[in-house]
Design an enzyme around this catalytic site. Sequence first.
Site, PDB file in Angstrom:
ATOM      1  N   TRP A  68      -4.287   5.986 -17.548  1.00 22.01           N
ATOM      2  CA  TRP A  68      -3.106   5.125 -17.649  1.00 22.01           C
ATOM      3  C   TRP A  68      -2.320   5.321 -18.948  1.00 22.01           C
ATOM      4  CZ3 TRP A  68      -6.761   0.809 -15.712  1.00 22.01           C
ATOM      5  CH2 TRP A  68      -6.822   0.852 -14.318  1.00 22.01           C
ATOM      6  N   HIS A 131     -16.006   5.314 -19.119  1.00 16.80           N
ATOM      7  CA  HIS A 131     -15.339   4.014 -19.084  1.00 16.80           C
ATOM      8  C   HIS A 131     -15.373   3.452 -17.664  1.00 16.80           C
ATOM      9  CE1 HIS A 131     -13.054   1.255 -21.602  1.00 16.80           C
ATOM     10  NE2 HIS A 131     -12.241   1.037 -20.583  1.00 16.80           N
ATOM     11  N   GLU A 166     -18.975  -0.818 -19.791  1.00 23.84           N
ATOM     12  CA  GLU A 166     -19.221  -2.251 -19.635  1.00 23.84           C
ATOM     13  C   GLU A 166     -19.857  -2.560 -18.295  1.00 23.84           C
ATOM     14  OE1 GLU A 166     -15.725  -4.293 -22.411  1.00 23.84           O
ATOM     15  OE2 GLU A 166     -15.489  -4.219 -20.228  1.00 23.84           O
ATOM     16  N   TYR A 227     -14.061  -9.886 -27.712  1.00 23.24           N
ATOM     17  CA  TYR A 227     -12.642 -10.165 -27.926  1.00 23.24           C
ATOM     18  C   TYR A 227     -12.553 -11.491 -28.668  1.00 23.24           C
ATOM     19  CZ  TYR A 227     -11.178  -6.105 -25.391  1.00 23.24           C
ATOM     20  OH  TYR A 227     -10.975  -4.788 -25.043  1.00 23.24           O
ATOM     21  N   GLU A 253     -16.059  -1.291 -28.879  1.00 26.19           N
ATOM     22  CA  GLU A 253     -14.779  -1.860 -28.434  1.00 26.19           C
ATOM     23  C   GLU A 253     -14.711  -3.331 -28.803  1.00 26.19           C
ATOM     24  OE1 GLU A 253     -13.635  -1.084 -24.326  1.00 26.19           O
ATOM     25  OE2 GLU A 253     -12.774  -3.104 -24.186  1.00 26.19           O
ATOM     26  N   TRP A 287      -9.783  -1.940 -29.917  1.00 28.96           N
ATOM     27  CA  TRP A 287      -9.045  -1.702 -28.680  1.00 28.96           C
ATOM     28  C   TRP A 287      -7.616  -2.204 -28.852  1.00 28.96           C
ATOM     29  CZ3 TRP A 287     -10.285   0.755 -24.204  1.00 28.96           C
ATOM     30  CH2 TRP A 287      -9.484   0.517 -23.078  1.00 28.96           C
TER      31      TRP A 287
END
Length: 327
Positions: A68, A131, A166, A227, A253, A287
Amino acid sequence: MIIKMRFGYFFIPVFLIFFFSCLCNLYAQQELNPVEKYGRLSFKEGRLRDARDNIIVLRGMSLFWSQWQPQFYNEDTVKNLRDFWNVNVVRVAMGIEHGGYLENPREEKKKVFSVIEAAIKYGIYVIVDWHDHHAEDHLQQSKEFFKELSAKYGQVPNLIYEIYNEPLNVSWTEVLLPYHQQIITTIRKNDSENLIICGTPNWSQGVLEASKNPLEGFNLAYTLHFYAGTHSAKLRNQVSEALKTGMPIFITEFGTTLADGDGQVFYKESNIWLDFMTKNQISWCNWSISNKAEASSALLPQSASSDLNNPRYFSESGYFIYNRLTH
């Protein structure tokens, strides 16, 4: 020291010889790139170490899903990240599903190899990440890829393997251990030393669970992802407990935002996490290098890899991480 000259003897104090020698050695050391300086890496007693057994910390950036954001899978990105962002590691996120490696293996490998070649040229470390969220369902394809990768680049010290990005809520013992052990065996047939990082349950947050039943092998580490807007003290406490067991952890990440990569930049919680990583000598990649219109992207929309050396193209998150990397 006495040196005989044409007109007699010239006296040079020994301390001056030593002083200039140290200056020369210091200058030479500063000129070394990260891989020349640190060499092949390994984990010992839960800490990342260089070839001389000194504890080191890698800090860098992760690229976005390769299918992407392919425009950043090039030499220009690697050079700018090393020279302007002061990174010593870059992470390649090779997408597996959703139009990635499973459908277009040749195209995805070409992107990965181009970043590896650039990392070798500029002397930084490169994490090659499978990934995927369902790697146990793609075991054969994963084995084939890591067999080729380790045969091609397994003898260079730059390469670090991340064999499962993940995992979802699957069993560590029944699903992830067997997957990891098979990929580790595949890699070790070609590569006897390079670091292998392994995903943990629940979006690579289950390091405490994995620490209770560790993998067999050497120079292995475990992935932690977080995150800042979603994960806070509870997850840090689990990481602390895992570290007490001697578990080697590499945060391959993390984002400054919510777990979906969007929302806002959570400065306070991001700084708490960054200070936690510094205190515990944990290496990390942020990330991500991307121009996608979401908060975790390091670049503004329409930016290119050539813009990585100009802060006016950085997003809010990108500028925040850039400052942490360079100060």
